[in-house]
Design an enzyme around this catalytic site. Sequence first.
Site, PDB file in Angstrom:
ATOM      1  N   TRP A  45       0.821  -1.231   0.000  1.00  0.00           N
ATOM      2  CA  TRP A  45       0.000   0.000   0.000  1.00  0.00           C
ATOM      3  C   TRP A  45       0.846   1.269   0.000  1.00  0.00           C
ATOM      4  O   TRP A  45       1.852   1.342   0.700  1.00  0.00           O
ATOM      5  CB  TRP A  45      -0.879   0.000   1.256  1.00  0.00           C
ATOM      6  CG  TRP A  45      -1.509   1.327   1.548  1.00  0.00           C
ATOM      7  CD1 TRP A  45      -0.929   2.385   2.203  1.00  0.00           C
ATOM      8  CD2 TRP A  45      -2.825   1.754   1.185  1.00  0.00           C
ATOM      9  NE1 TRP A  45      -1.818   3.439   2.276  1.00  0.00           N
ATOM     10  CE2 TRP A  45      -2.992   3.070   1.659  1.00  0.00           C
ATOM     11  CE3 TRP A  45      -3.895   1.139   0.512  1.00  0.00           C
ATOM     12  CZ2 TRP A  45      -4.166   3.797   1.477  1.00  0.00           C
ATOM     13  CZ3 TRP A  45      -5.065   1.856   0.338  1.00  0.00           C
ATOM     14  CH2 TRP A  45      -5.197   3.172   0.819  1.00  0.00           C
ATOM     15  N   MET A  46       0.417   2.276  -0.746  1.00  0.00           N
ATOM     16  CA  MET A  46       0.959   3.622  -0.567  1.00  0.00           C
ATOM     17  C   MET A  46      -0.174   4.634  -0.590  1.00  0.00           C
ATOM     18  O   MET A  46      -1.223   4.399  -1.182  1.00  0.00           O
ATOM     19  CB  MET A  46       1.978   3.983  -1.652  1.00  0.00           C
ATOM     20  CG  MET A  46       1.393   4.423  -2.983  1.00  0.00           C
ATOM     21  SD  MET A  46       2.634   5.223  -4.043  1.00  0.00           S
ATOM     22  CE  MET A  46       2.911   6.752  -3.132  1.00  0.00           C
ATOM     23  N   ASN A  47       0.048   5.771   0.121  1.00  0.00           N
ATOM     24  CA  ASN A  47      -0.819   6.920  -0.104  1.00  0.00           C
ATOM     25  C   ASN A  47       0.012   8.186  -0.297  1.00  0.00           C
ATOM     26  O   ASN A  47       0.815   8.221  -1.238  1.00  0.00           O
ATOM     27  CB  ASN A  47      -1.974   7.028   0.893  1.00  0.00           C
ATOM     28  CG  ASN A  47      -1.630   7.009   2.347  1.00  0.00           C
ATOM     29  OD1 ASN A  47      -1.150   6.017   2.857  1.00  0.00           O
ATOM     30  ND2 ASN A  47      -1.870   8.102   3.042  1.00  0.00           N
ATOM     31  N   ASP A  48      -0.147   9.197   0.534  1.00  0.00           N
ATOM     32  CA  ASP A  48       0.395  10.522   0.210  1.00  0.00           C
ATOM     33  C   ASP A  48       1.876  10.558  -0.191  1.00  0.00           C
ATOM     34  O   ASP A  48       2.714   9.964   0.489  1.00  0.00           O
ATOM     35  CB  ASP A  48       0.279  11.449   1.437  1.00  0.00           C
ATOM     36  CG  ASP A  48      -1.112  11.470   2.029  1.00  0.00           C
ATOM     37  OD1 ASP A  48      -2.031  10.880   1.448  1.00  0.00           O
ATOM     38  OD2 ASP A  48      -1.264  12.092   3.103  1.00  0.00           O
ATOM     39  N   GLN A  65       3.797   7.726   2.014  1.00  0.00           N
ATOM     40  CA  GLN A  65       3.108   6.964   3.041  1.00  0.00           C
ATOM     41  C   GLN A  65       3.034   5.520   2.574  1.00  0.00           C
ATOM     42  O   GLN A  65       2.468   5.225   1.519  1.00  0.00           O
ATOM     43  CB  GLN A  65       1.701   7.541   3.240  1.00  0.00           C
ATOM     44  CG  GLN A  65       1.705   8.893   3.900  1.00  0.00           C
ATOM     45  CD  GLN A  65       2.072   8.799   5.365  1.00  0.00           C
ATOM     46  OE1 GLN A  65       1.257   8.446   6.205  1.00  0.00           O
ATOM     47  NE2 GLN A  65       3.320   9.096   5.707  1.00  0.00           N
TER      48      GLN A  65
END
Length: 585
Positions: A45-48, A65
């Site tokens: 998973w990655m976000n910002d 993230q």
Amino acid sequence: MCFRYLSSSLLLLGSLALAADHLGKPGSKFSKYRPTYHFQPPKNWMNDPCAPMKTPDGKYHLFYQYNPYDAIWGNMTWGHASSSDLIHWEDEENALESDQPYDHLGIFSGSGITKGYQGKPTVGYTAVSKLPISWKIDYPLDAEQQALAYTDDNGATWQKLGVVLPTPPDVNRTGFRDPFLFRSSTFDSLLAGSNRSLENIYMTISGGTNATTKGGRLWLYKSQDWINWELLPAPFYGAAGDQPLNKFSEYTLGHNWEMANYFVLNEEEKANQWHTVIIGVEGNSKYNTIRWPIWAMGRIQANNNSIEFVPVISGILDNGIDYADNSFYDPATGQRILWGWVTEDDSENLQIRKAQGWSGMLTVPREIFLYQKTGVFYTNQLQSHIGGLDFTWDETQQTNVISTLGIRPIKQLEHLRDQVDVELHDFELGHSDTTPYITSGKRSYEISAVFDFSKDPTAQAGITLMRSEDGKEETTILYDPVTANMTITRSRSSLNPLYANTTQWGTFPLLYTADGLEKLELRVFVDKSIIEVFANDRFALTTRVYPTLHSSTQVTLNLAKGQSVLVEEMTLWPITDRAFLNRDK
Ligand SMILES: *[C@@H]1O[C@H](CO)[C@@H](O)[C@H](O)[C@H]1NC(C)=O
Ligand SMILES: *[C@@H]1O[C@H](CO)[C@@H](O)[C@H](O)[C@H]1NC(C)=O
Ligand SMILES: *[C@@H]1O[C@H](CO)[C@@H](O)[C@H](O)[C@H]1NC(C)=O
Ligand SMILES: *[C@@H]1O[C@H](CO)[C@@H](O)[C@H](O)[C@H]1NC(C)=O
Ligand SMILES: *[C@@H]1O[C@H](CO)[C@@H](O)[C@H](O)[C@H]1NC(C)=O
Ligand SMILES: *[C@@H]1O[C@H](CO)[C@@H](O)[C@H](O)[C@H]1NC(C)=O
Ligand SMILES: *[C@@H]1O[C@H](CO)[C@@H](O)[C@H](O)[C@H]1NC(C)=O
């Protein structure tokens, strides 16, 4: 009309691509929708995007993230990659992990600065010690504290300085995170009074309050030594809950803010500088989205030992799934460059995510800048867009100069283009013609196209992508100059019902000048399951699509309504280059 096919057996490519694609083999779920030239982690998973910055050795760094253990959100860590050209990246060791009591539940987002603590590259981030955190529930006191880390080795390793800013206890918060570090001689002189030698470091913190004056907030702090931070009494920017983004927008400023950046656009030209913020807004929109990225441009004013941002124009940074954009200024090219996070659009289906083994990516790097156009006539159609456009009357020309936020893919992305696959010029697209099927057989490419609607401004035209041979799957990009609506229709993008099928759209008007109606200039970036559409250097729309059929690679021009439209130019460049050359394919 003129067609130029540089690869000879173009129509065969669709089936060749089939053989090369490892669909159906082990690991195929991992690679099927995985982009190649977009930024993303090796897996999970990655976000910002966090702290895009440059170290003194000239290298670019981008953090993100990251969940090192799973394809769903959790265990927030700063993943890290470096680059010398912003296009090709190399994985680095995770920069920041949870290993202290104050950050044991996560290292949340933040920003970076090249000359920071003791003159060293420094990052600011949110250290998390209580969860869950959401604007929808009671805020756990001290859950999010701001911390710093610096590097002595051009970003290879990061030394934590600890918490420098605990959460002040005295307001009803909805969030307190995502420090944005910067310097500003303008702020210095507004705050200095008689002491001209005072040079502060500034930090905005994003969040919100649900007390009586509820809504998003951007708090401004200053420091002399990086360790002690003083809150300026009035918020830098604030909004009442669910206040409209501007008088003419149906978007609101939501309930809580995240990932705000502040900077000055066109800083060199004193008389035409624009103080600018970009903010990730959380709330419930009319359009059934839970978060959206906004921009606002305006001025600043000193007030009671505080500095306040006063917006003049505002709009949506990207009309699609893009969120949590984070930027930096590159002095080498004079560009303010940003990336946004693009999540999966799979109804948050855990099975899909686990099977795929990854989730999320970043947009292509984009430049934001002051967009200006002279000689613009005011038309009725512009009425509903004036919240996002600044008009200055030009007495001598008897026309307007409009200013707004410019957004476009960075110039360097042109290096990704392979040899032209398809190129056409002055092609009259009419209902009587059979539209040309430009079968690229490719899943990663860029298209540039220029549409001239001046003969029939009631026409609607665009490009259909990812169409299967039997037409069962297709995704349609369409522009309507009458309503100024750019849509991406996904109702038939995928035969798999678990993927989102709603139409994504955003509005931007073409402008009238003495030369007539402005042409629609499209740039479209396709990379397996992501589509990014840019138009006329002032519009962006990002979406995700998940075609299931092997043959869903056809590209065609599309006249949905009207007599005809002139396609002045259309070029398709396949992209085989990859963002991470050192990874296994
Ligand atoms: C990851 O986070 C989950 C949920 O917060 C936790 O249960 C798990 O122990 C964490 N895993 C690791 C390896 O830290
Ligand atoms: C703020 O939100 C919390 C959690 O929903 C709630 O308990 C509190 O009463 C709210 N305060 C106000 C002033 O609305
Ligand atoms: C926080 O909200 C409570 C009600 O929930 C209110 O009594 C209090 O005055 C608020 N505090 C501030 C600082 O606004
Ligand atoms: C101005 O600020 C600097 C930095 O804080 C300080 O060292 C200096 O003494 C101040 N000068 C005056 C006249 O207050
Ligand atoms: C100025 O700030 C002080 C301290 O926060 C506050 O007490 C005062 O009411 C403010 N005055 C104005 C005019 O906003
Ligand atoms: C744009 O088109 C979409 C899809 O048809 C529609 O839902 C939306 O309301 C339109 N927006 C405007 C402003 O007309
Ligand atoms: C779109 O997806 C929803 C939810 O899966 C489904 O109910 C609807 O029928 C779909 N619409 C189309 C046009 O396929």
